[in-house]
Write a protein that holds these residues in place. Structure first.
Motif, PDB file in Angstrom:
ATOM      1  N   UNK A 169     -57.761 -30.934  51.670  1.00 16.70           N
ATOM      2  CA  UNK A 169     -56.633 -30.728  52.154  1.00 16.70           C
ATOM      3  C   UNK A 169     -56.710 -29.360  53.003  1.00 16.70           C
ATOM      4  N   UNK A 170     -57.445 -28.540  52.749  1.00 15.20           N
ATOM      5  CA  UNK A 170     -57.764 -27.471  53.601  1.00 15.20           C
ATOM      6  C   UNK A 170     -58.661 -27.665  54.907  1.00 15.20           C
ATOM      7  N   UNK A 171     -59.324 -28.685  55.012  1.00 17.24           N
ATOM      8  CA  UNK A 171     -60.006 -29.035  56.264  1.00 17.24           C
ATOM      9  C   UNK A 171     -61.385 -28.121  56.150  1.00 17.24           C
ATOM     10  N   UNK A 172     -62.029 -28.150  54.904  1.00 15.20           N
ATOM     11  CA  UNK A 172     -63.371 -27.457  54.829  1.00 15.20           C
ATOM     12  C   UNK A 172     -64.328 -28.277  54.466  1.00 15.20           C
ATOM     13  N   UNK A 173     -65.446 -28.241  55.268  1.00 14.63           N
ATOM     14  CA  UNK A 173     -66.625 -29.303  54.760  1.00 14.63           C
ATOM     15  C   UNK A 173     -67.363 -28.523  53.512  1.00 14.63           C
ATOM     16  N   UNK A 202     -66.751 -22.568  42.473  1.00 16.35           N
ATOM     17  CA  UNK A 202     -66.581 -24.161  42.476  1.00 16.35           C
ATOM     18  C   UNK A 202     -65.261 -24.215  42.848  1.00 16.35           C
ATOM     19  N   UNK A 203     -65.105 -25.398  44.032  1.00  8.63           N
ATOM     20  CA  UNK A 203     -63.845 -25.876  44.553  1.00  8.63           C
ATOM     21  C   UNK A 203     -63.016 -26.494  43.624  1.00  8.63           C
ATOM     22  N   UNK A 223     -67.735 -33.238  41.589  1.00  4.27           N
ATOM     23  CA  UNK A 223     -68.008 -31.944  41.510  1.00  4.27           C
ATOM     24  C   UNK A 223     -68.099 -31.181  42.990  1.00  4.27           C
ATOM     25  N   UNK A 224     -67.382 -30.437  43.484  1.00  3.24           N
ATOM     26  CA  UNK A 224     -67.137 -30.070  44.830  1.00  3.24           C
ATOM     27  C   UNK A 224     -67.182 -28.567  45.191  1.00  3.24           C
ATOM     28  N   UNK A 225     -68.061 -28.216  46.162  1.00  8.38           N
ATOM     29  CA  UNK A 225     -68.547 -26.691  46.411  1.00  8.38           C
ATOM     30  C   UNK A 225     -67.977 -26.600  48.122  1.00  8.38           C
ATOM     31  N   UNK A 226     -67.219 -25.482  48.642  1.00 11.40           N
ATOM     32  CA  UNK A 226     -67.212 -25.591  50.000  1.00 11.40           C
ATOM     33  C   UNK A 226     -68.397 -25.091  50.500  1.00 11.40           C
ATOM     34  N   UNK A 265     -62.384 -17.474  41.822  1.00 11.40           N
ATOM     35  CA  UNK A 265     -63.031 -17.426  40.455  1.00 11.40           C
ATOM     36  C   UNK A 265     -62.323 -18.362  39.721  1.00 11.40           C
ATOM     37  N   UNK A 266     -62.716 -19.343  39.060  1.00 13.99           N
ATOM     38  CA  UNK A 266     -62.109 -20.345  38.216  1.00 13.99           C
ATOM     39  C   UNK A 266     -61.986 -19.553  36.887  1.00 13.99           C
ATOM     40  N   UNK A 267     -60.939 -19.713  36.199  1.00  9.17           N
ATOM     41  CA  UNK A 267     -59.731 -20.676  36.470  1.00  9.17           C
ATOM     42  C   UNK A 267     -58.666 -19.839  37.199  1.00  9.17           C
ATOM     43  N   UNK A 268     -59.009 -18.829  37.642  1.00 10.82           N
ATOM     44  CA  UNK A 268     -57.824 -18.166  38.344  1.00 10.82           C
ATOM     45  C   UNK A 268     -57.210 -18.578  39.661  1.00 10.82           C
TER      46      UNK A 268
END
Length: 331
Positions: A169-173, A202-203, A223-226, A265-268
């Motif tokens: 949604x934010x257009x980041x690879x 972690x995204x 599992x996604x990471x920008x 930082x997750x879950x913030x």
């Protein structure tokens, strides 16, 4: 604490991502699997709306894997004294059909000393692939963390190309890892290694859960990471064909590293407040009671907007979640 070296951490990640343990009465065997579709490094499907224009010599991915798997085979024998054979599987003649290259081990004693130490068991069974690995403390050392991540990324990351790295949604690879659905606890520990071991946020985690994925049965977790969150000096792949795609994507997109770990930082970053109490309730829904779900979440509805994944993380035992908010199971 088990003192893994970097190569052992890599082999462990490779096994946990897509690997298999085939259990027999007196022994077991292991498969290290890499699945791929592209026939060569510059191949593009006709329906691929993205175009990679960087020039380069075309090389069969299969031929690259032959060399890389030879290196992995040598590492496996050196570290764990396990010999292996290379197996190539092709499902059809179509060059874009799924193909698999795997290392298949020789017979291994169920009481293999080093593997029993690593998995903290007396006898190796297929169940060790589903254990909570927090006791290994891999995240306490950067190089060990990187080795483990390399194994995971080599085994279950989509090759990171312009076409495959969806932008969200934010257009980041981003890099997307797809561990098998039966490895629920791996997601929690993998998140821990990225965040505490490498300071990489972690995204998102899209669990293979009926209230998250529409076609959820036997679906991989996502599992996604920008890409911008990964420091350039962290080479998260060892397999050459994935390294090349990763470097090419960095070059094409002109990625600038963004040191945003403290901000997301997750879950913030989730829609969860400090000390919030979330209640989840028993459900008779057949899918929610499926044996495909981990026992900690089986039978409960997590259908709360923007909080589904983080609720699952909590119920699976994430310590960062448990230090921040609470989830209470209600009948």
């Amino acid at each position: 604490m088990i003192n893994l070296n970097v190569n052992e951490a890599y082999l462990l990640g490779l096994l946990l991502g897509k690997g298999e343990i085939i259990e027999y009465k007196e022994y077991f065997e292991m498969n290290f699997n890499i699945k791929f579709r592209k026939p060569h490094t510059k191949a593009k499907r006709k329906d691929n709306k993205y175009q990679i224009t960087k020039a380069g010599i075309t090389q069969s991915i299969e031929s690259q894997l032959l060399y890389d798997f030879g290196t992995i085979s040598d590492t496996l024998e050196k570290e764990w004294n396990i010999r292996s054979n290379l197996i190539i599987e092709r499902t059809a003649q179509d060059i874009w059909n799924k193909k698999t290259v795997k290392l298949h081990s020789d017979r291994i004693s169920k009481k293999h000393k080093r593997l029993c130490e690593i998995f903290n068991v007396d006898v190796i069974t297929s169940e060790v692939l589903y254990h909570d690995l927090e006791y290994l403390k891999i995240e306490e050392d950067v190089q060990r963390s990187l080795g483990f991540i390399q194994g995971i990324c080599d085994s279950c990351s989509l090759p990171p190309t312009v076409a495959s790295s969806s932008y969200g949604s934010k257009g980041k690879p981003r890099i997307q890892l797809e561990p098998n659905q039966d490895r629920w606890l791996l997601q929690v520990y993998l998140c821990r290694v990225f965040q505490l071991g490498l300071s990489v946020p972690v995204n998102n985690i899209n669990y293979g859960h009926p209230q998250i994925r529409h076609s959820w049965k036997h679906q991989n977790h996502q599992f996604r990471i920008n890409l911008e969150s990964i420091p350039r000096h962290f080479d998260i792949y060892r397999l050459k064909f994935k390294q090349d795609f990763y470097n090419e994507l960095y070059f094409i997109k002109g990625i600038n590293y963004l040191d945003n770990f403290n901000e997301v930082k997750c879950p913030l970053k989730k829609a969860v407040s400090k000390d919030e109490i979330i209640r989840v309730f028993k459900s008779n829904n057949r899918d929610l009671n499926s044996k495909l779900l981990h026992e900690n979440i089986r039978g409960y509805s997590v259908d709360i907007s923007r909080k589904k994944s983080v609720i699952i993380c909590y119920l699976l035992g994430c310590k960062q979640c448990r230090d921040y908010f609470s989830v209470i199971k209600e009948d």
